[in-house]
Design a protein around this motif. Sequence first.
Motif, PDB file in Angstrom:
ATOM      1  N   ASP A 118     -44.828  65.731  17.203  1.00 38.77           N
ATOM      2  CA  ASP A 118     -45.864  66.282  17.881  1.00 38.77           C
ATOM      3  C   ASP A 118     -45.897  66.289  19.242  1.00 38.77           C
ATOM      4  O   ASP A 118     -46.818  66.728  20.008  1.00 38.77           O
ATOM      5  N   HIS A 119     -44.716  66.456  19.741  1.00 37.97           N
ATOM      6  CA  HIS A 119     -44.495  66.492  21.423  1.00 37.97           C
ATOM      7  C   HIS A 119     -44.344  67.959  21.829  1.00 37.97           C
ATOM      8  O   HIS A 119     -43.499  68.833  20.490  1.00 37.97           O
ATOM      9  N   ALA A 120     -44.395  68.325  22.827  1.00 36.88           N
ATOM     10  CA  ALA A 120     -44.087  69.704  23.409  1.00 36.88           C
ATOM     11  C   ALA A 120     -42.713  69.521  24.281  1.00 36.88           C
ATOM     12  O   ALA A 120     -42.013  68.331  24.582  1.00 36.88           O
ATOM     13  N   LEU A 121     -42.209  70.858  24.321  1.00 39.65           N
ATOM     14  CA  LEU A 121     -40.825  70.683  25.107  1.00 39.65           C
ATOM     15  C   LEU A 121     -41.197  71.809  26.422  1.00 39.65           C
ATOM     16  O   LEU A 121     -41.961  72.786  26.178  1.00 39.65           O
ATOM     17  N   ILE A 122     -40.822  71.374  27.417  1.00 36.75           N
ATOM     18  CA  ILE A 122     -40.847  72.120  28.773  1.00 36.75           C
ATOM     19  C   ILE A 122     -39.541  72.384  29.335  1.00 36.75           C
ATOM     20  O   ILE A 122     -38.643  71.392  29.475  1.00 36.75           O
ATOM     21  N   LEU A 123     -38.884  73.622  29.345  1.00 39.94           N
ATOM     22  CA  LEU A 123     -37.451  73.892  29.334  1.00 39.94           C
ATOM     23  C   LEU A 123     -37.347  74.968  30.726  1.00 39.94           C
ATOM     24  O   LEU A 123     -38.256  75.747  30.969  1.00 39.94           O
ATOM     25  N   GLN A 124     -36.427  74.303  31.409  1.00 39.27           N
ATOM     26  CA  GLN A 124     -36.033  74.940  32.742  1.00 39.27           C
ATOM     27  C   GLN A 124     -35.231  76.369  32.283  1.00 39.27           C
ATOM     28  O   GLN A 124     -34.067  76.190  31.976  1.00 39.27           O
ATOM     29  N   ASN A 125     -35.718  77.299  32.886  1.00 44.55           N
ATOM     30  CA  ASN A 125     -35.056  78.646  32.876  1.00 44.55           C
ATOM     31  C   ASN A 125     -34.277  78.978  33.920  1.00 44.55           C
ATOM     32  O   ASN A 125     -34.425  78.477  35.088  1.00 44.55           O
ATOM     33  N   HIS A 126     -33.400  79.964  33.650  1.00 40.86           N
ATOM     34  CA  HIS A 126     -32.285  80.180  34.914  1.00 40.86           C
ATOM     35  C   HIS A 126     -32.980  80.560  36.313  1.00 40.86           C
ATOM     36  O   HIS A 126     -32.345  80.835  37.377  1.00 40.86           O
ATOM     37  N   ARG A 128     -35.610  79.855  37.628  1.00 42.62           N
ATOM     38  CA  ARG A 128     -36.472  78.670  38.277  1.00 42.62           C
ATOM     39  C   ARG A 128     -38.006  78.497  37.583  1.00 42.62           C
ATOM     40  O   ARG A 128     -38.651  77.581  38.054  1.00 42.62           O
ATOM     41  N   ARG A 129     -38.258  79.205  36.525  1.00 42.05           N
ATOM     42  CA  ARG A 129     -39.570  79.082  35.914  1.00 42.05           C
ATOM     43  C   ARG A 129     -39.282  78.140  34.831  1.00 42.05           C
ATOM     44  O   ARG A 129     -38.170  77.788  34.367  1.00 42.05           O
ATOM     45  N   ILE A 130     -40.235  77.551  34.308  1.00 47.56           N
ATOM     46  CA  ILE A 130     -40.433  76.694  33.124  1.00 47.56           C
ATOM     47  C   ILE A 130     -40.920  77.410  31.909  1.00 47.56           C
ATOM     48  O   ILE A 130     -41.926  78.514  31.889  1.00 47.56           O
ATOM     49  N   VAL A 131     -40.522  77.250  30.706  1.00 41.67           N
ATOM     50  CA  VAL A 131     -40.999  77.708  29.426  1.00 41.67           C
ATOM     51  C   VAL A 131     -41.337  76.663  28.624  1.00 41.67           C
ATOM     52  O   VAL A 131     -40.555  75.519  28.283  1.00 41.67           O
ATOM     53  N   PHE A 132     -42.627  76.663  28.032  1.00 43.14           N
ATOM     54  CA  PHE A 132     -42.920  75.372  27.052  1.00 43.14           C
ATOM     55  C   PHE A 132     -42.900  75.964  25.546  1.00 43.14           C
ATOM     56  O   PHE A 132     -42.985  77.069  25.272  1.00 43.14           O
TER      57      PHE A 132
END
Length: 241
Positions: A118-126, A128-132
């Motif tokens: 049920d958890h979400a992922l927040i990923l760091q892009n190259h 410097r933005r994040i994508v969920f």
Amino acid sequence: GYGAGLRPELAKGFVYSDCWVDDARLVVLNAMDARRLGADIRTRTECHGARRGGPGWELRLRRRADGAETVAAARALVNAAGPWADRVAGGVMGGNRTPPLRHIKGSHIVVPRVHDGDHALILQNHDRRIVFVIPYEGRFSLIGTTDVAVQGDPAGVSASVEEIAYLCAAVSQYLAKPVTPADVVWSYAGVRPLYDDGSANPSAVTRDYVLKLEADGGEAPALHVFGGKITTYRRLAEHAR
């Protein structure tokens, strides 16, 4: 565990808790509560003209269903039209205002589910933005978002081919099974009505709300709401009051 669906060589991460809300239902519940407290709620009704008349405002309203027009009076006017706040300030209210508003599009894609849990992922892009990546409607994952400056009618925005490719590439850096544009089953976009703080980078424009009050010379007051987001909407409302 929390690493489900991610590349096995990824060994470190951080965990935090956040809130979730059905934004459409929240709007309805706020309107119902306002009506309970005496507000006159008129859905699917456009205010196409507003002018100061005597001690208050005279508003020209048009019902979308049949085009019927009515006139309403108000002691004060709050322009909380979101992405259309600049059009209300500069057009509906009949002024020559140039509101400090920037339209920043955020696009999202939906793909078959990429991870369990049920958890979400927040990923760091190259960049410097994040994508969920958020579990969505059981069998899918919702992936977002982008920051693209746009002009024109906010109602006409959609996720572009470039944005879809960007989101797929951003999350595929981390996923055990990469996603491609061919995996996208649905996409949508929204417009953030952000206060223009002069930032050249759309991602760096402030997400804080700004209130502008017009009440000079004893005229009927008008309050313009620029920016803001759902997580601070209650604080904004209390500040406006």
